[in-house]
Structures are given as structure tokens and as C-alpha cells.
Design a protein around this motif. Structure first.
Motif, PDB file in Angstrom:
ATOM      1  N   ILE A 120     -24.594  37.560 -15.470  1.00  0.00           N
ATOM      2  CA  ILE A 120     -23.528  36.640 -15.085  1.00  0.00           C
ATOM      3  C   ILE A 120     -22.219  37.060 -15.748  1.00  0.00           C
ATOM      4  CG2 ILE A 120     -22.717  34.245 -15.255  1.00  0.00           C
ATOM      5  CD1 ILE A 120     -25.023  34.490 -13.383  1.00  0.00           C
ATOM      6  N   TYR A 121     -22.326  37.444 -17.010  1.00  0.00           N
ATOM      7  CA  TYR A 121     -21.137  37.851 -17.750  1.00  0.00           C
ATOM      8  C   TYR A 121     -20.452  39.035 -17.073  1.00  0.00           C
ATOM      9  CZ  TYR A 121     -18.244  39.972 -21.307  1.00  0.00           C
ATOM     10  OH  TYR A 121     -17.194  40.533 -21.984  1.00  0.00           O
ATOM     11  N   SER A 128     -15.003  41.115 -23.940  1.00  0.00           N
ATOM     12  CA  SER A 128     -15.549  40.984 -25.283  1.00  0.00           C
ATOM     13  C   SER A 128     -16.207  42.299 -25.698  1.00  0.00           C
ATOM     14  CB  SER A 128     -16.583  39.853 -25.321  1.00  0.00           C
ATOM     15  OG  SER A 128     -15.978  38.632 -24.956  1.00  0.00           O
ATOM     16  N   MET A 133     -13.407  36.243 -20.774  1.00  0.00           N
ATOM     17  CA  MET A 133     -14.471  35.260 -20.607  1.00  0.00           C
ATOM     18  C   MET A 133     -14.098  33.918 -21.247  1.00  0.00           C
ATOM     19  SD  MET A 133     -17.197  34.445 -19.167  1.00  0.00           S
ATOM     20  CE  MET A 133     -17.835  35.949 -18.457  1.00  0.00           C
ATOM     21  N   ARG A 179     -24.987  29.182 -13.213  1.00  0.00           N
ATOM     22  CA  ARG A 179     -25.583  29.006 -14.540  1.00  0.00           C
ATOM     23  C   ARG A 179     -24.743  28.047 -15.367  1.00  0.00           C
ATOM     24  NH1 ARG A 179     -29.469  33.248 -15.047  1.00  0.00           N
ATOM     25  NH2 ARG A 179     -29.978  33.531 -12.857  1.00  0.00           N
TER      26      ARG A 179
END
Ligand SMILES: [K+]
Ligand SMILES: [K+]
Lengths: 452, 452
Positions: A233-234, A314, A324, A348
Motif C-alpha cells: 500500500i505504501y 520515507s 506519506m 486499508r
């Protein structure tokens, strides 16, 4: 012993009180140590062509280690090739992170890595498992060297026709490191302005800093999963956002600057698009420029302030609050307006603690930038936009400037140094400070307060 | 029927689809209606001395209803006493809120108030019980009239020696309403600059706007409890913060402006302290000034930006994000850094939902202000600090200006009108939108994402 603290020199401790340093403190000291060494090296006669003051050397070292790129002396003319090499090495050390080097060095000499180093390294990589840390550290190094080498090779071939091969080699070495690490240091006082319409330079330099700025996590994910739908997802959220932000920013900058005689108007059509693309992407947080930043419209500059504040991915060579964090803030606000209890991203739920972390990180960042702007306006008399731009650029370790850096007083330079240091270390160290809070129920009764 | 929506004209509905308006929409329409009526009245020949354009009248009406005080024409010279009276009534109606008047009017004519009106009123007062709403509405009116009358009497006595009694009467009437409602409208183009060192004017005007800006909740609490230790957490936190913020701001402004020849340096010592006090308190969100705002140092202005953004108390005549929102944000960040799961204020836990509300409200506010600044820089070419100041001032319905208001293009004026409207309505309507979210578990699995 509290696992968040590490006893230092417990054997030489006579007072029964242990000197306890948290991993973030040790990291900060490590970065500070690197800056001190860098300052010393840059002050050597063989480093500089002219006389470099202690403050100038310290500022340059801080800017390099924090991969910012703000400069008070001209990298290309005031430093010798040795000095420039030192700067490149400081950038590499700062960009890839102290911990990568510490781990790799320890592994290389076959030494056992202790529990203390494990904790520090785990913190530095924002990971929870030591095995992942070692794997990550190795991957980071290999990945960085491959990407930098590829970039360097193409830059070398690009510059070979117009320079002696030794010069082309050093130039490509320096720019590859500076770009991949989002450092923004250039060997020309005009940054990359001579190459505003050069496709090779535009593609390679933006390619390098976007690659580095996305962060290693995304690239590892892509490497391991190969397919879009399998990505985390990130990774999906980050990649989608970065593409959208970059394209959107390019279009806006193109439109806003098209009539500006000092920026786009005098360029050819293809140069205009390259310039819009370059300036859109450099804000997060590369710091190179191919047009004069101080000549940009106030509207473009206002857009850039936001982009610089957001920053990159990140665990990357970029700084800022991170893409993010920005996404989480937006989704948290959206969830609240939709009267949803959960913050949802791509199907999510974002953990509650992550939302709180995003809030804390952003507020602290805004507070720091506000304080810096306030102090700069107290002690400098410069246009407000230049001051705001400089503070955001330093905090986000972007390195773009509307010209204030050269006008800074001694206090102003020290302030910007602190801002670069905190900006680069902050998210990194806070990530550990804030990553594993101990849920502690204090048992206070709830109270309803009106707040809107 | 969804209790959050009210069917409008269900009987004339032929398509079986009901026209549903949420209470915030109805409130917004009510405010808009007041602005339209005000615009019409201000355009009457008997209202203005010179020719007032539609846009100028609309801007003035919006500024009055939203109790902002930004002006594009001079209230004292361009409007007749009738026009000024209209402005005062618009301020009173806007400041105390549409709902107070609606409720009082309904009660006064002995009419039954329906369920629909109850919901709207409950939302407007940020209350949950209808009984409390009626009680609050009555108390608000009585309290406002008593405070305004007292202020008006003292101002009348102060001005009597230097004006005809009719003029003194109208002046005191106008300023009492403008000050209590934090409107900042003045009958002199220089606001209250002629009274920079006048103790009576300073005490009464700041007393009025601080009283109104604290909010009715606090005063009701004080009235009912009488003792400090019995006060609610909200009252204690708000009063303490406001005193600290005011004193702190006064000292900082005094220090920063002491050497400024255009502001404090030419004044006597007592005038300097009055001026520092007045300018410190007027930022949240009264809008009067006793020294030239555009002559203030950039550092003072930077401080003022923060103070204007924070604003006053909830359920008050002030706007901004509100002091309690600011406190909640600070405490949430502190709690996170201390690794505490709960946000604690004076021994009580702040509900999780309140923290989320504070986050959402602040982010939306920052986003709106950023968009306004961006659009203003696109269409106006003015110093960046003036633009930022104007946007924050309009959103916080403060009414202070560094001179940009008079330079605004048609689009710029419309933008500032929208900003004032949203700034005044936003927190009020959002309070309802956001106050009672339905916890809805969506069942999405959690995902861990790196954000720092
Ligand atoms: K940089
Ligand atoms: K006002």
C-alpha cells in the motif's frame, strides 16, 4: 534498564548514575561528528583556493552532511578538487546515513555487532527487526552504488565532448552523488542553468534525485514484487502521489511562468517544458535549479514552499515531512469530514498511532519553521518571501534559495545550520522517538471541550 | 429520515425526491441572506455620501456580517450616519449569530419552535440539548446588551467633551458594538490611532473585544460558579492561555518595536505600553489598531500572523481556529512525544474525537489560507508579507491590513469576501458537521506505513 536508553561507559561510572544516551542522541552526535570532521577537512589549505573561515567551512560541511545544498561560498571556485571530493564524500555519508556505513564497516571487518548497535541501527532504518536492518543496509549500498554508477557513466559520456576527460570524470562523479543523494551541490554558481534545455542532463539528474528521493523501501518492494498489484500500500500510494504531484506541479509552473521574461518566456518551447519539469521535481528535495529561483513569480514560489515542505519518500535521501505524512494528514481530515472513525487508504486502515505521529511530526515541523522565520525577521532585514523560502528550504534540506544565504549574518548562518541539522535528523530521530510509544493508560476522566 | 438533514418543502415535492439541506447549509444561506440585505441597504442613496459600487457595498456587508472589518471604502466618510447604522446592525446580527436572533424572535412572538429549528439552533450553539440552547440564547442577548451598554456609556462620557452629544452618542454606540463583536469597523480611516495613549479608550475597547472574544461559555461559567477552582477545565485553560498569550505578545511587541521610528520610538513611555498592549490583543480577532500596522517590523508581523490564526474562544465573536483548538494540538503533540496514549489537559483526558476535530479543522484552515495566498499571488503583484497578512486576517475575520485591501482587484475582493465568509461560517458549521460523527467500523485491515 529501559530499552530506550543505552548506558554509555558503564564501567568508568563512579557515581552509580549511568550516562544514558538515547539512540537518537547517538545518531545526532554521529552526524555532528561527521560535520566536525568535514569542517576540519574543508579548512585544510589543500581544500580551498581562497581563505575559508571556520563558519564558512562549518556551514558547507553541515549543508553537505544534511544533503541540503545551501552554500555561502562557491563550491566550484572556492574549493579545490580535493575540497570538492570531501564535500562529495560528506554528501554520500550523510545521504545514505551514518548507520549504513557503521553496519557495513562492522560487517566488513568481521566484527560482531552488539545489541546496542543493533538498536541504533534498527532505529535509523525505521525498522523493527535486526535481520531486516542488515538486509536493508546491504541493499541500500548496492542499490546506491549501481544507480550512481549508471548515472555517472551517462553524465561522463555527455560531458566528454566539452571537457577534458579528467574533468568530465570528476564532474560526473560529483553530480551523480549530489543528485542521487538529493544534495543539490553544484560545481557552477548557476547550478545547472546552462543545461536548461539539455535532455540528457535533465533526464539523468532528475532521474537520479527522484530515484533517491523515493526511498529504498519502494525500490526494494518493486525489486521483490515486480508487479504493480503486488506492491505494498505504501509503495502504491507513494508512487501514485509522486507522479501526480510532479505532473501537476510541472503544469502549474509552466502556466505561471510562461509570461515571465526572466524565466520561461525567453526560452524555446522544449526548453520551457524541461525547465517546468526540472523546477517541479527539484523542490522535493533535490535543490538543483535550471532557471533563476529568485526570478520566479511569487505564485510559483508559494507552490514551491508547499512542495518543499512535503518533501520525498520515507527512508530516502529526501527530507521534509515526507509524502506519506502528507497523505495520512489528508486522509485523516477526509475521514473526519466523512464522519468515519477510521482513516482509510487504498482499502486499508491507517493505524491510529500513525495518524498521531503524522500530526505530531507536522506540528513540530511547522513550529520549528515558524520560529526560524520569526528569528530571521528579527535579525535580518530581507524580503519576507526570501526569508520564508530560506527557512522552508533549510528545514526540508532542499537547498534552493532566493539569494538570502549569501546575505545571512553570523547568527543567521548558525540558525540555518541548526535548521538543516534538525530537518535532516528530525524525521529520522523522531521516527524512533515516536515509533514505539508505550500505551500508558493514565486513567484521567474525559472532558468535553468546545474547540471549533 | 436522516436526522442530519432536513426536508425542505416536502409538500410541493412532486418527484418524490426531497430537497434536503443540512443545518450548516441553512446557516450559510442565512448569513448570505443577511449579506444580500445589507448590500441592498448600503446601496440606497441615503446610505452613502458618494457613489458606492455593488462590489463595494457587498464587500462592506460581508465584512460587517462576518465581523471582519476589512474595508474598501472609508466607513466614516463614504457612508452617511444611516449607512453606518446599517453596518452596526449587520455587525450585531453577524456577531451574536443569526440563530440567537431567530430563536429570540420566535420566542418573542410566542410561536412554537419546530424540531427543524431546534436542530439548526442546537448546531449553531455547538450544544446538544435544546433547553441549553434557549437558555444560552437568552443569556447571550442579555449579556451582550449589558456589556455593550456599559461600554457605550463610558465611551460616551469620554467623547462628550470633544464632540457634540449626538455625535458622541453615535460614536459610542458604533464603537461599543464594533468592539464587543470583534468587528474592527471604525469611523476614522486611521482606526483608533489618535487614541494611542488614551487610557479610557484603550481599556474600554480592549475590554470589550476581549470580553466578546472569550466567548459566552466562559462568562456563563464564571457567572454560575463564581470561584476559580469550580470553573470548567475549558474555562480555566482558556482564561490562563489568553492571559499568557496577551502578556507574552505585549512584551514581544514592545521589545521588537521599541526602536522602530514609525511605531513606538516616537511615543512616550506610557503610550508605548498602551500601544504594545492594544496591538497584542487586537490580533485575536478584533481588528482595531492604534499604530500603523503596515509600519510594524516583519518580526512583529510574523508574530501577529500566528496570533490571528489562533483567534479567540469558542462560541464567541472572535474567529480563527480558536484558542482551545491550538491548546489541543499542542497537548496532542506533547502527549505523543511523551509516548502517552491519552491527550491530557489539567488532569482530564481530551476525547480522541476532539483531537481529530482539531486536526481536521486546522488542516482545512491552513489549506484554505494557502490556496488564498496562492491565488492572490497569481492575480496581484504585491509584497508577499502583505498578501499573507491579508489572507490570514480575512480567514480569521481579524480585519487588520497592511494596505492590500484597497489595492485588491475585483477578483481579489471576491476572494477575500469568500475567505471572510468561510472563516466566520467555517468553524461554526464545521462544528456541527464534525461534532457528531457516526462511529462506523469499516472493517479494513490495518496497514503499517512509514511516515517520518
Ligand atoms: K537538497
Ligand atoms: K474583526
Amino acid at each position: 534498564m529501559n530499552s530506550r536508553y543505552i548506558a554509555l561507559h558503564p564501567k568508568v561510572n563512579h557515581s552509580r548514575k549511568k550516562i544514558q544516551l538515547s539512540p537518537p542522541t547517538i545518531l545526532a552526535l554521529g552526524f555532528a561528528g561527521l560535520i566536525v570532521i568535514g569542517t576540519f577537512l574543508l579548512m585544510l589549505p589543500m581544500s580551498a583556493n581562497s581563505n575559508i573561515s571556520l563558519l564558512e567551512a562549518a556551514f558547507t560541511a553541515t549543508s553537505a552532511v544534511t544533503v541540503t545544498g545551501l552554500v555561502v561560498v562557491d563550491t566550484g571556485t572556492d574549493f579545490t578538487m580535493f575540497g570538492q571530493l570531501i564535500i562529495a564524500l560528506l554528501i554520500q555519508a550523510g545521504g545514505l546515513g551514518l548507520m549504513t556505513f557503521a553496519i557495513v564497516a562492522l560487517i566488513a571487518i568481521g566484527g560482531k555487532i552488539g545489541f546496542r548497535q543493533q538498536i541504533i541501527a534498527t532505529a535509523a532504518f525505521n525498522q523493527t527487526s535486526w535481520a531486516t536492518v542488515v538486509q536493508t543496509a546491504k541493499a541500500v549500498i548496492v542499490f546506491a552504488l549501481i544507480v550512481e554508477s549508471a548515472g555517472m557513466l551517462i553524465l561522463f559520456l555527455r560531458w566528454l565532448p566539452e571537457m577534458a576527460w579528467q574533468q568530465a570524470l570528476f564532474h560526473s562523479f560529483f553530480y551523480a552523488i549530489s543528485a542521487f543523494n538529493n544534495a543539490g551541490f553544484a560545481l557552477d554558481a548557476n547550478s545547472l542553468m546552462p543545461y536548461v534545455g539539455d535532455p540528457t542532463i535533465n533526464i539523468i539528474i532528475t532521474g537520479l534525485f527522484i530515484t533517491g528521493g523515493l526511498g529504498f523501501g519502494v525500490w526494494m518492494d518493486i525489486w521483490q514484487q515486480r508487479r504493480w498489484r503486488k506492491l505494498s500500500i505504501y509503495s502504491k500510494a507513494l508512487l501514485t502521489s509522486v507522479v501526480l504531484i510532479n505532473v501537476f506541479a510541472m503544469l502549474i509552473i509552466f502556466i505561471l511562468e510562461l509570461d515571465n521574461p526572466e524565466t520561461l518566456r525567453s526560452l524555446t518551447s522544449s526548453e520551457q517544458w524541461w525547465a517546468a519539469w526540472f523546477q517541479a521535481t527539484t523542490t522535493r528535495t533535490a535543490g538543483f535549479n535550471t532557471i533563476d529561483i529568485s526570478a520566479l513569480e511569487d505564485s510559483t514560489t508559494t507552490l514551491m514552499l508547499l512542495l518543499m515542505f512535503i518533501g520525498g519518500g520515507s527512508l530516502s535521501t529526501a527530507s521534509g515531512i515526507k509524502v506519506m505524512t502528507f497523505i495520512v494528514l489528508v486522509m485523516a481530515t477526509y475521514a473526519y469530514l466523512r464522519q468515519r472513525d477510521e482513516v482509510v487508504l487504498l482499502g486499508r486502515t491507517i493505524p491510529r498511532n500513525t495518524v498521531r505521529k503524522a500530526l505530531a511530526l507536522t506540528l513540530i515541523s511547522v513550529a520549528l519553521i515558524w520560529i526560524a522565520i520569526f528569528l530571521l525577521t528579527v535579525l535580518q532585514h530581507q524580503p519576507f518571501l526570501d526569508v520564508v523560502f530560506e527557512a522552508v528550504s533549510a528545514f526540508g534540506t532542499v537547498g534552493l534559495s532566493r539569494g538570502l544565504t549569501g546575505e545571512l549574518s553570523v547568527f543567521g548562518q548558525v540558525l540555518i545550520m541548526v535548521l538543516m541539522f534538525v530537518g535532516r535528523l528530525g524525521p529520522l530521530t523522531m521516527a524512533y522517538f515516536l515509533a514505539s510509544p508505550k500505551p500508558k493508560h493514565l486513567g484521567y476522566p474525559e472532558v468535553k471541550v468546545p474547540i471549533g
